[in-house]
Design a protein around this motif. Structure first.
Motif, PDB file in Angstrom:
ATOM      1  N   ARG A  37       0.810  -1.205  -0.204  1.00 18.30           N
ATOM      2  CA  ARG A  37       0.166   0.058   0.056  1.00 18.30           C
ATOM      3  C   ARG A  37       0.923   1.233   0.049  1.00 18.30           C
ATOM      4  O   ARG A  37       1.750   1.516   1.082  1.00 18.30           O
ATOM      5  CB  ARG A  37      -0.973   0.159   1.047  1.00 18.30           C
ATOM      6  CG  ARG A  37      -1.688  -1.302   1.364  1.00 18.30           C
ATOM      7  CD  ARG A  37      -2.961  -1.318   0.203  1.00 18.30           C
ATOM      8  NE  ARG A  37      -3.538  -2.446   0.480  1.00 18.30           N
ATOM      9  CZ  ARG A  37      -3.847  -3.110  -0.579  1.00 18.30           C
ATOM     10  NH1 ARG A  37      -3.420  -3.088  -1.721  1.00 18.30           N
ATOM     11  NH2 ARG A  37      -4.746  -4.364  -0.329  1.00 18.30           N
ATOM     12  N   THR A  39       0.497   5.594  -1.409  1.00 15.85           N
ATOM     13  CA  THR A  39      -0.020   6.638  -2.165  1.00 15.85           C
ATOM     14  C   THR A  39       0.757   7.291  -3.154  1.00 15.85           C
ATOM     15  O   THR A  39       2.112   7.025  -3.272  1.00 15.85           O
ATOM     16  CB  THR A  39      -0.429   7.833  -1.004  1.00 15.85           C
ATOM     17  OG1 THR A  39       0.678   8.432  -0.599  1.00 15.85           O
ATOM     18  CG2 THR A  39      -1.228   7.353   0.216  1.00 15.85           C
ATOM     19  N   GLU A  40       0.005   7.852  -4.194  1.00 12.83           N
ATOM     20  CA  GLU A  40       0.912   8.279  -5.333  1.00 12.83           C
ATOM     21  C   GLU A  40       1.783   9.416  -4.757  1.00 12.83           C
ATOM     22  O   GLU A  40       2.997   9.364  -5.363  1.00 12.83           O
ATOM     23  CB  GLU A  40      -0.010   8.802  -6.171  1.00 12.83           C
ATOM     24  CG  GLU A  40       0.589   9.161  -7.727  1.00 12.83           C
ATOM     25  CD  GLU A  40      -0.192   9.804  -8.604  1.00 12.83           C
ATOM     26  OE1 GLU A  40       0.229  10.566  -9.738  1.00 12.83           O
ATOM     27  OE2 GLU A  40      -1.485   9.529  -8.526  1.00 12.83           O
TER      28      GLU A  40
END
Length: 75
Positions: A37, A39-40
């Motif tokens: 996981r 985030t960008e």
């Protein structure tokens, strides 16, 4: 040989992304598919700094379906 290993490593990952045509968003999606996981924004920062582990590099390569890496192509 004097080499900036951080610059070399992040260049290695960016080059792999370019060769595979994978964007940061696409890499986030591919990483999620293997249970990682990110985030960008976090991914962009991590790669920009070059401050990532060998584990993270391998996760990215696996996520992009890269099984062979030629380091001499990048020198």
């Amino acid at each position: 040989m004097d080499r900036d290993w951080v610059v070399f490593t992040k260049g290695l990952l960016r080059a792999a992304m370019m060769r595979k045509g994978v964007t940061y968003k696409g890499l986030v999606e591919r990483l999620a598919a293997i249970g990682v996981r990110e985030t960008e924004a976090n991914l962009r920062n991590k790669i920009s700094r070059g401050g990532f582990t060998g584990t993270f590099l391998i996760q990215c390569l696996v996520a992009m379906d890269i099984s062979t890496l030629r380091l001499d192509d990048l020198t």
